[in-house]
Design a protein around this motif. Structure first.
Motif, PDB file in Angstrom:
ATOM      1  N   SER A 213      -1.571   7.097   7.682  1.00 24.91           N
ATOM      2  CA  SER A 213      -2.125   6.090   8.588  1.00 24.91           C
ATOM      3  C   SER A 213      -3.190   6.712   9.480  1.00 24.91           C
TER       4      SER A 213
ATOM      5  N   GLY B 167      -5.286  10.594   0.453  1.00 15.94           N
ATOM      6  CA  GLY B 167      -3.850  10.512   0.711  1.00 15.94           C
ATOM      7  C   GLY B 167      -3.044  10.911  -0.510  1.00 15.94           C
TER       8      GLY B 167
ATOM      9  N   SER C 182     -12.147   8.335  -1.183  1.00 20.51           N
ATOM     10  CA  SER C 182     -11.608   7.272  -0.337  1.00 20.51           C
ATOM     11  C   SER C 182     -10.360   7.775   0.368  1.00 20.51           C
ATOM     12  N   PRO C 183      -9.965   7.110   1.476  1.00 17.37           N
ATOM     13  CA  PRO C 183      -8.722   7.499   2.137  1.00 17.37           C
ATOM     14  C   PRO C 183      -7.545   7.487   1.167  1.00 17.37           C
ATOM     15  N   PHE C 184      -7.542   6.518   0.249  1.00 14.34           N
ATOM     16  CA  PHE C 184      -6.431   6.440  -0.699  1.00 14.34           C
ATOM     17  C   PHE C 184      -6.380   7.686  -1.577  1.00 14.34           C
TER      18      PHE C 184
ATOM     19  N   VAL D 175       0.843  -1.203   0.000  1.00 18.26           N
ATOM     20  CA  VAL D 175       0.000   0.000   0.000  1.00 18.26           C
ATOM     21  C   VAL D 175       0.878   1.255   0.000  1.00 18.26           C
TER      22      VAL D 175
ATOM     23  N   TYR E  81      -8.736  15.202   3.778  1.00 18.91           N
ATOM     24  CA  TYR E  81      -9.618  14.073   4.071  1.00 18.91           C
ATOM     25  C   TYR E  81     -11.005  14.548   4.491  1.00 18.91           C
TER      26      TYR E  81
ATOM     27  N   LEU F 204       0.853   4.028  -2.908  1.00 21.08           N
ATOM     28  CA  LEU F 204       0.532   5.401  -2.516  1.00 21.08           C
ATOM     29  C   LEU F 204       1.635   6.351  -2.959  1.00 21.08           C
TER      30      LEU F 204
ATOM     31  N   LEU G  77      -5.656   4.592   6.151  1.00 21.79           N
ATOM     32  CA  LEU G  77      -5.086   3.799   5.070  1.00 21.79           C
ATOM     33  C   LEU G  77      -4.201   2.713   5.659  1.00 21.79           C
ATOM     34  N   GLU G  78      -4.308   1.536   5.098  1.00 19.78           N
ATOM     35  CA  GLU G  78      -3.625   0.393   5.697  1.00 19.78           C
ATOM     36  C   GLU G  78      -2.166   0.316   5.239  1.00 19.78           C
ATOM     37  N   ASP G  79      -1.395   1.340   5.499  1.00 18.25           N
ATOM     38  CA  ASP G  79       0.002   1.352   5.069  1.00 18.25           C
ATOM     39  C   ASP G  79       0.883   0.698   6.138  1.00 18.25           C
TER      40      ASP G  79
END
Lengths: 252, 230, 230
Positions: free
Chosen positions: B172, B99, B94-96, B17, B71, B21, B176-178
């Motif tokens: 994060s 980001g 989306s969070p992505f 991720v 966001y 990103l 986002l699942e980074d």
């Protein structure tokens, strides 16, 4: 025109990256939880959200015949996120408070909690206001516990506010905190774990009329549908089955 | 052997991720950077002041705040704009996407300065030579300026990408699942902060090393004509 | 936008500014003191002198500041030995953990800036000093460092601004700096856009002040340069 072209290209890419998907509110629901509030909601080693809240959310969705996606979001972003429609409901053990009711609507409560102090076993920790003076107490930011400290003990104790409850436990264990204030039930779960050796509840639980509900946007008809589904899972025993998986006593 | 309690796979997924990103933000940032530099060097006063306001704001506001503002704020702004055009449905970011937008904006602001410096470093005589050959403005930019601009901008862009790579850790906070969020989750679960944060640090270090090697290779390639010429 | 919220909570935000400024000043000072020996070591030719500072700088420049803060704050506290050491009274305070992480981080970046500046000093000047019989320490004190400080000033100013922005991460370890204060206010008011934007404006003003201070210092330190240009 170099600039205009470049700018136009930038706009195209920027818009594309925003990926504005025009979602229709139908029977697809996005439900947010925090993921750091075991056993109510936490993320397991495979990266999936699990816990009491998640099970309740899924049970409600089944009754409503809605297709639900559970997403996780840091605690202090939950209500702001709901308001800007990042998701449709919050099932994250959120207490129904007057402050929050100004922002969102809540369903009927789906369980009841209370606050309780926790500190090192054998430490001198009396929970009266006078005895707490000068102590360093931790709690999670934007929670009932955190706001109880701010409203009632500001200037008496040294308040430390954390982004999540796991961080509170870490600092309790590190010895940075003399004690922590949190909801009784998650602490009950933590006290059972290996990392909590040497810690215990201090004093009785208080603020026990802490009703936990599901937050939805103001005026959203989802509230009625969820209330109806909640009645159904309470009536047909689904709720009790879920309850029993996490606590040997009823928390409703 | 280190006991990761099953969170190894999660960290790996987080690494992917983070890479996605960083690359997506790089793309957005490069476009914004070229646009910004073109604007700053243009004769148009409005374009210049927009570009100046953009770089000043982004470079003076913490990246953490930029991420949070985008966001929570971008949806509201986009929906307000859309409703002007008669569109009242909900627009989701989306969070992505949030980001990428925030990190791309940040990268773009710094890249603007790098590109501007690179374009200015190209002797004016070359532009005149191009004009003498009858090339149009776009042609001059694409065939004369761009290839040389890359060579001059590469070291600066390489550094900016390293900064971007580290800034991805900030997303994060918006879920986002980074790498960072996976590390946080693992710490929450295992209560082993030292192990997982150190592991995260080493993943970022490895990504840094890979980037440095790649940038070095690209620089060599970009300079190959130059070495022969001199 | 709800402007009344901004008006009501602005004084609270300003309280956070104090902490932010303090964090930047204290860690900037410590970071600079650390950067001088590190930068000199990196500038020296002896590989044994260079190796360790290189590893240090590489680690701190190659990993996100957020990871570094978490490692210092949560990671270190995990160890019994740390908790029983004489340093624990400091390490237990989030304030000092932030100072430690920020200082170590900015020291790494500043050391690289110093090294670049030292490398840029013309050989002739150093040779002239050697001919005059000056020894190494004296050459550093009288020639190299003063010259390097003047050269690195603009880059160092940028680094201070980057640190100001990085200081927003102090909010993740319970400190009530500007960002921490903003987040605590939002926890009550649920108005992230209004409060984060206000905080952003304050950061912007702070960075303008930093730029302004560095311009004045630069004029004082490099008067000959401004004369030359004029």
């Amino acid at each position: 025109m170099t600039f205009k072209k470049a700018f136009a290209a930038a706009m195209v890419v920027a818009t594309a990256s925003v990926g504005a998907s025009f979602a229709q509110a139908g029977d697809k629901l996005r439900i947010a939880t925090e993921g750091a509030w075991a056993p109510f909601n936490f993320i397991d080693a495979s990266g999936k959200p699990r816990g009491f809240d998640v099970d309740i959310a899924n049970a409600l969705c089944e009754k409503m015949q809605a297709e639900c996606t559970i997403v996780t979001q840091d605690w202090d972003g939950l209500i702001p996120g709901l308001k800007v429609k990042k998701f449709d409901a919050i099932v994250a053990s959120m207490s129904i408070t007057e402050d929050r009711l100004k922002q969102v609507d809540f369903t009927d409560p789906y369980y009841t909690g209370g606050l309780r102090y926790v500190a090192a076993k054998g430490s001198k920790f009396d929970t009266s206001r006078a005895a707490l003076k000068g102590k360093v107490i931790g709690a999670q930011r934007a929670t009932v516990a955190g706001q109880y400290l701010e409203d009632n003990l500001d200037g008496v104790v040294d308040i430390k506010l954390y982004d999540n409850n796991d961080a509170v436990y870490l600092d309790l264990k590190a010895g940075r905190l003399d004690g922590a204030l949190s909801d009784e039930l998650p602490t009950y779960e933590w006290l059972k774990s290996d990392t909590a050796k040497g810690f215990e509840y201090k004093g009785p639980a208080f603020a026990k009329d802490d009703k936990i509900g599901i937050a939805v946007r103001k005026g959203d008809e989802l509230r009625q549908r969820m209330n109806k589904a909640l009645q159904e899972i309470l009536a047909d025993g689904t709720y009790d089955v879920i309850n029993a998986q996490y606590f040997p006593f009823s928390i409703y | 052997m280190i006991e990761l309690q099953g969170f190894g796979d999660q960290l790996l997924a987080g690494t992917l991720v983070t890479i996605e990103l960083a690359l997506a933000s790089l793309l957005v940032g490069l476009v914004l950077g070229i646009a910004g530099a073109s604007a700053k060097l243009s004769d148009n006063r409005i374009a210049r002041s927009i570009a100046n306001a953009y770089t000043t704001c982004i470079r003076g506001i913490p990246e953490l705040l930029t991420v949070l503002i985008i966001y929570f704020g971008a949806t509201t702004v986009l929906m307000a704009v859309a409703s002007q055009f008669g569109y009242d449905e909900y627009i989701e970011i989306s969070p992505f996407a949030a980001g990428v937008t925030a990190l791309g904006l940040t990268f773009g602001a710094y890249a603007t300065e790098v590109f501007r410096g690179a374009i200015q470093a190209i002797p004016g005589g070359q532009r005149e030579a191009g004009q003498a050959l009858g090339m149009g403005r776009m042609q001059i930019f694409l065939r004369l300026i761009m290839p040389q601009m890359w060579r001059l901008a590469l070291p600066g862009l390489g550094n900016l990408f390293l900064v971007l790579l580290k800034d991805t850790a900030l997303v994060s906070v918006i879920g986002l699942e980074d790498i960072m969020r996976k590390a946080n989750v693992a710490v929450g679960f295992t209560k082993e902060p030292f192990l997982f944060y150190l592991l995260a640090a080493f993943i970022y270090l490895s990504l840094t090393i890979v980037t440095m090697v790649l940038v070095h290779y690209l620089e060599k390639r970009a300079n190959r004509g130059l070495e022969r010429g001199i | 936008m709800d402007y009344s919220v901004i008006a009501q909570y602005f004084p609270k935000l300003l309280e956070g500014v104090g902490t932010t400024v303090e964090l930047v000043l204290v860690s900037g000072l410590i970071g600079t003191l650390l950067a001088i020996p590190l930068g000199i070591a990196r500038h020296e030719k002896n590989i044994w002198i260079r190796a360790l500072p290189y590893a240090y700088i590489f680690f701190f420049r190659g990993t996100p500041l957020l990871v570094q803060i978490f490692l210092v704050y949560y990671g270190m506290a995990q160890f019994e030995a740390v908790r029983e050491s004489a340093l624990w009274p400091y390490l237990r305070e989030p304030y000092w953990c932030a100072i430690i992480a920020f200082s170590l981080n900015t020291a790494a970046y500043s050391a690289e800036i110093l090294r670049g500046a030292l490398d840029s000093i013309p050989k002739g000047e150093v040779e002239a000093a050697q001919v005059l019989g000056m020894r190494k320490p004296l050459i550093y004190r009288r020639i190299k460092l003063p010259r390097a400080f003047a050269v690195m000033l603009p880059a160092y100013g940028n680094e201070i601004i980057l640190m100001l922005k990085g200081s927003a991460l102090a909010s993740t370890i319970t400190l009530l700096d500007l960002t921490g204060m903003a987040r605590t206010i939002i926890a009550r008011t649920y108005t992230p856009i209004e409060i984060f934007l206000s905080a952003g404006v304050i950061y912007l003003l702070l960075s303008v002040v930093i730029i302004w201070v560095f311009r004045i210092v630069e004029k004082r330190l490099n008067p000959q340069q401004s004369v030359k240009i004029a």
